[in-house]
Design a protein around this motif. Sequence first.
Motif, short mmCIF file in Angstrom:
data_model
loop_
_atom_site.label_atom_id
_atom_site.label_comp_id
_atom_site.label_asym_id
_atom_site.label_seq_id
_atom_site.Cartn_x
_atom_site.Cartn_y
_atom_site.Cartn_z
N ASP A 119 -4.13 -9.04 -1.80
CA ASP A 119 -3.62 -9.80 -0.68
C ASP A 119 -4.54 -11.14 -0.37
OD1 ASP A 119 -1.25 -8.92 -0.07
OD2 ASP A 119 -2.09 -6.97 0.73
N THR A 134 -3.97 -0.05 -4.26
CA THR A 134 -2.40 -0.25 -4.42
C THR A 134 -1.86 -0.76 -3.19
OG1 THR A 134 -2.14 1.82 -5.50
CG2 THR A 134 -0.23 1.00 -4.62
N ALA A 135 -1.17 -1.99 -3.38
CA ALA A 135 -0.78 -2.55 -2.26
C ALA A 135 0.65 -2.06 -1.73
CB ALA A 135 -0.49 -4.22 -2.66
N PRO A 136 0.94 -2.19 -0.34
CA PRO A 136 2.10 -1.81 -0.06
C PRO A 136 3.17 -2.39 -0.70
CG PRO A 136 0.49 -2.57 1.95
CD PRO A 136 0.16 -2.80 0.52
N ALA A 137 4.42 -1.45 -0.70
CA ALA A 137 5.71 -2.02 -1.32
C ALA A 137 6.22 -3.25 -0.96
CB ALA A 137 6.45 -0.93 -1.39
N ASP A 138 6.11 -3.43 0.50
CA ASP A 138 6.56 -4.72 0.90
C ASP A 138 5.60 -6.00 0.94
OD1 ASP A 138 4.67 -3.70 2.77
OD2 ASP A 138 6.21 -3.82 4.51
N SER A 139 4.25 -5.81 0.09
CA SER A 139 3.45 -6.90 0.34
C SER A 139 3.76 -7.61 -0.93
CB SER A 139 2.17 -6.27 0.19
OG SER A 139 1.14 -7.31 -0.14
N SER A 195 2.25 -6.65 -4.07
CA SER A 195 2.81 -5.54 -4.85
C SER A 195 3.33 -6.03 -6.21
CB SER A 195 3.65 -4.59 -4.15
OG SER A 195 5.04 -5.58 -3.99
N GLU A 221 -1.27 -4.38 -12.37
CA GLU A 221 -2.74 -3.65 -12.03
C GLU A 221 -3.67 -4.08 -12.73
OE1 GLU A 221 -2.59 0.26 -14.74
OE2 GLU A 221 -1.92 0.41 -12.80
#
Length: 432
Positions: free
Chosen positions: A58, A31-36, A39, A43
């Motif tokens: 990323d 799971t990518a960070p919400a600010d990446s 995101s 999936e």
Amino acid sequence: MRSTRARRAAMIGSAALLLLAPAFAHAEPATAPADSPASALPEDLVAAVQRDLGLTADEYLAKAEAGQKLVAFARDMRDRFPDVFAGAWLDQSGKPLVGVAPGQDADAAREAARDAGYTVKDLPRSERTLEHQLAKAEDWIAALPQPLSGLVGGAAVDVVNNHLVLRVSDTVELGGFQVPDFLQGAVVALQPALGSVAPPVVDNGGAPADAMFGGDSYAAENAEGAFRCSLGFNGTDGSGSTVNISAGHCDPNHGAPGVTDVFQMPSNGVFGPHIGTFAKSSLDGLDFSIIDIDDAVAYRFQNNLVRVPGKSPLRITGTADPVVGAPVCKSGLTTGFTCGTINAVNQSVAVGPRVLRGGFSANICALQGDSGGTIVTGDRALGISSASNVADMQFCEVAAVVTTIVGESPQLFASPINSILAANPGLKVRTS
């Protein structure tokens, strides 16, 4: 009329040029960070990137962006140093490389590449020299008499190894295969003949509940029967009308006069509502079609989304050009998202009696039904799925052992979306 179509459903076949992709078990995506930026990737795409490329979301986006920056730099080098520029590509680690050939401007070209932060590789032949050799090879192939013409399947420039590759039938005895003097030094590679290649929605990306996305299934039908293919990129034509850009060989009329109807196809052999007709189909050169969407259902295609059928979508933010070494992923109704790396650009390849030109290929496996579907790099539109060297195989595990230009891997051949747009003034892909 509908019962007639239902009977014809038994005739449904996947168009002859489809793509193939591996059907391995899904790894759990990180799971990518919400600010990446990652995101925003669905999936299913993240899982395919991890499974097929060994990259995080990323890393995939960063490598795709590096590829597009390299495309822009290569365009500048091509204009400034046409006699010594020898191509540009990403190596397996994702590092951009710029080739320079001997010549009067070689030192200046090396300095320009290094000043831009790129690693320089000295090569014996310039891009211009190899492209001139490619053009002569294509003329030679086109003039071959039968049965020789059926043995040579096209040519491509191998930018990494700085030579020309001729693709020949895997039935050819290499020791006895003779090429003309001007092609001495070209590498001859054996290759099989190319063939053509609904759970509930988790997240519809804000589109209407019945919206249609790139990668979804459709049936193309005329009086003779029907093909099942994948939708390509949603777009608009020069008049602003709603269209979908898919593969030309998905049109049963094969570009000849006559109406081909397009239906939604929620499952194999099941016709859904009428959604449009083919406005234009091209099979030689670029393989593409423009589907004119019916006004009554146009709202269903007025989005910039691509997905695995029935799953969360990816938003298309722009278009991109292919570059060797860049990561790419395709979506199609049969195999969903599968990913690989571009290994050839600006190549010609024979598919039956037709020749695809100006296309690119990647080491992606796809199965019949994936034809016409979307190919992306990062979150940008890159191309339309067209053909495969393993189209007659049922499983990607078997396809993985087929020898191709870059070794033991299946190959997907595609038409670049920017070339399709350039050939159709006013045609646009919907982007955000």
